[in-house]
Scaffold this motif. Structure first.
Motif, short mmCIF file in Angstrom:
data_model
loop_
_atom_site.label_atom_id
_atom_site.label_comp_id
_atom_site.label_asym_id
_atom_site.label_seq_id
_atom_site.Cartn_x
_atom_site.Cartn_y
_atom_site.Cartn_z
N VAL A 150 0.85 -1.19 0.00
CA VAL A 150 0.00 0.00 0.00
C VAL A 150 0.88 1.23 0.00
CG1 VAL A 150 -1.75 1.28 1.28
CG2 VAL A 150 -1.82 -1.21 1.24
N GLU A 151 0.51 2.22 -0.82
CA GLU A 151 1.18 3.50 -0.81
C GLU A 151 0.31 4.44 0.03
OE1 GLU A 151 3.04 4.69 -4.64
OE2 GLU A 151 1.78 3.07 -5.38
N PRO A 152 0.66 4.66 1.29
CA PRO A 152 -0.25 5.36 2.20
C PRO A 152 -0.53 6.81 1.82
CG PRO A 152 1.88 5.04 3.23
CD PRO A 152 1.89 4.26 1.94
N TYR A 153 0.44 7.56 1.31
CA TYR A 153 0.20 8.96 0.98
C TYR A 153 -0.71 9.08 -0.24
CZ TYR A 153 4.06 9.62 4.20
OH TYR A 153 4.85 9.59 5.31
N PHE A 154 -0.50 8.24 -1.24
CA PHE A 154 -1.33 8.24 -2.43
C PHE A 154 -2.76 7.83 -2.08
CE2 PHE A 154 -2.57 6.11 -6.56
CZ PHE A 154 -2.77 7.29 -7.25
N ASP A 170 -6.32 -1.70 -2.45
CA ASP A 170 -5.65 -2.10 -3.69
C ASP A 170 -6.31 -1.58 -4.96
OD1 ASP A 170 -7.91 -3.65 -3.42
OD2 ASP A 170 -6.99 -5.46 -4.22
N HIS A 171 -7.47 -0.91 -4.85
CA HIS A 171 -8.14 -0.39 -6.04
C HIS A 171 -9.03 0.80 -5.71
CE1 HIS A 171 -11.38 -2.94 -4.39
NE2 HIS A 171 -12.20 -2.19 -5.09
N VAL A 172 -9.45 1.50 -6.77
CA VAL A 172 -10.43 2.58 -6.64
C VAL A 172 -11.65 2.22 -7.48
CG1 VAL A 172 -8.75 4.41 -6.20
CG2 VAL A 172 -9.41 3.91 -8.55
N VAL A 173 -12.78 2.81 -7.13
CA VAL A 173 -14.02 2.62 -7.88
C VAL A 173 -14.39 3.95 -8.51
CG1 VAL A 173 -16.43 1.91 -7.77
CG2 VAL A 173 -14.76 0.87 -6.22
N ILE A 174 -14.53 3.95 -9.84
CA ILE A 174 -14.86 5.14 -10.60
C ILE A 174 -16.20 4.92 -11.28
CG2 ILE A 174 -14.15 6.66 -12.51
CD1 ILE A 174 -12.19 6.74 -10.25
N TYR A 218 -13.39 -0.51 -11.85
CA TYR A 218 -12.55 -0.87 -10.70
C TYR A 218 -11.11 -0.88 -11.21
CZ TYR A 218 -17.06 -2.18 -8.89
OH TYR A 218 -18.37 -2.15 -8.48
N VAL A 219 -10.31 0.06 -10.72
CA VAL A 219 -8.96 0.24 -11.23
C VAL A 219 -7.97 -0.06 -10.11
CG1 VAL A 219 -7.35 1.86 -12.30
CG2 VAL A 219 -9.81 2.07 -12.75
N ARG A 220 -7.05 -0.96 -10.37
CA ARG A 220 -6.00 -1.27 -9.39
C ARG A 220 -5.07 -0.08 -9.22
NH1 ARG A 220 -5.34 -6.23 -7.53
NH2 ARG A 220 -6.50 -7.91 -8.51
N LEU A 221 -4.69 0.20 -7.99
CA LEU A 221 -3.81 1.33 -7.72
C LEU A 221 -2.48 1.19 -8.45
CD1 LEU A 221 -4.40 1.91 -3.90
CD2 LEU A 221 -5.33 3.20 -5.82
N LYS A 222 -1.98 -0.01 -8.61
CA LYS A 222 -0.71 -0.22 -9.29
C LYS A 222 -0.78 0.12 -10.77
CE LYS A 222 1.25 -3.64 -6.23
NZ LYS A 222 1.99 -4.88 -6.13
N GLN A 223 -1.99 0.21 -11.33
CA GLN A 223 -2.16 0.53 -12.74
C GLN A 223 -2.27 2.04 -12.99
OE1 GLN A 223 -2.18 -2.05 -15.08
NE2 GLN A 223 -1.62 -3.22 -13.27
N ILE A 224 -2.40 2.83 -11.93
CA ILE A 224 -2.59 4.28 -12.06
C ILE A 224 -1.25 4.96 -12.21
CG2 ILE A 224 -3.43 6.37 -10.94
CD1 ILE A 224 -5.56 4.65 -9.57
N VAL A 225 -1.14 5.79 -13.27
CA VAL A 225 0.07 6.57 -13.52
C VAL A 225 -0.05 7.94 -12.85
CG1 VAL A 225 1.51 7.61 -15.31
CG2 VAL A 225 0.47 5.37 -15.70
#
Length: 84
Positions: free
Chosen positions: A23-27, A58-62, A72-79
């Motif tokens: 997990v990237e806590p600040y992001f 691990d993901h966001v819902v848009i 449903y987008v995985r956080l690791k896929q977000i640039v």
């Protein structure tokens, strides 16, 4: 930025199997502050626009603002993320 990891139990065949999530806590914290806002999210596969509905570890819902489609987008896929 330092990554945090959380161990969560996974149940398989009635047995708990431990696994770790990076997990990237600040992001993640900043994304939580953006819930309800219209965002442009650049992913490794392209851009996505919509309202940020929820943030998980691990993901966001848009939700697309022109339809009721949920993404449903995985956080690791977000640039990168931009508010509109």
């Amino acid at each position: 930025m330092k990554n945090c990891s959380y161990e969560m139990p996974l149940i398989q065949n009635n047995q708990f199997l431990p696994y770790t999530i990076q997990v990237e806590p600040y992001f993640t914290e900043r994304l939580c502050e953006m819930v309800g806002q219209v965002l442009l999210i650049e992913t490794i596969r392209g851009n996505l626009q919509g309202v940020l509905v929820d943030v998980k570890s691990d993901h966001v819902v848009i939700k697309s603002y022109d339809s009721d489609t949920m993404f449903y987008v995985r956080l690791k896929q977000i640039v990168q993320v931009m508010t509109l």
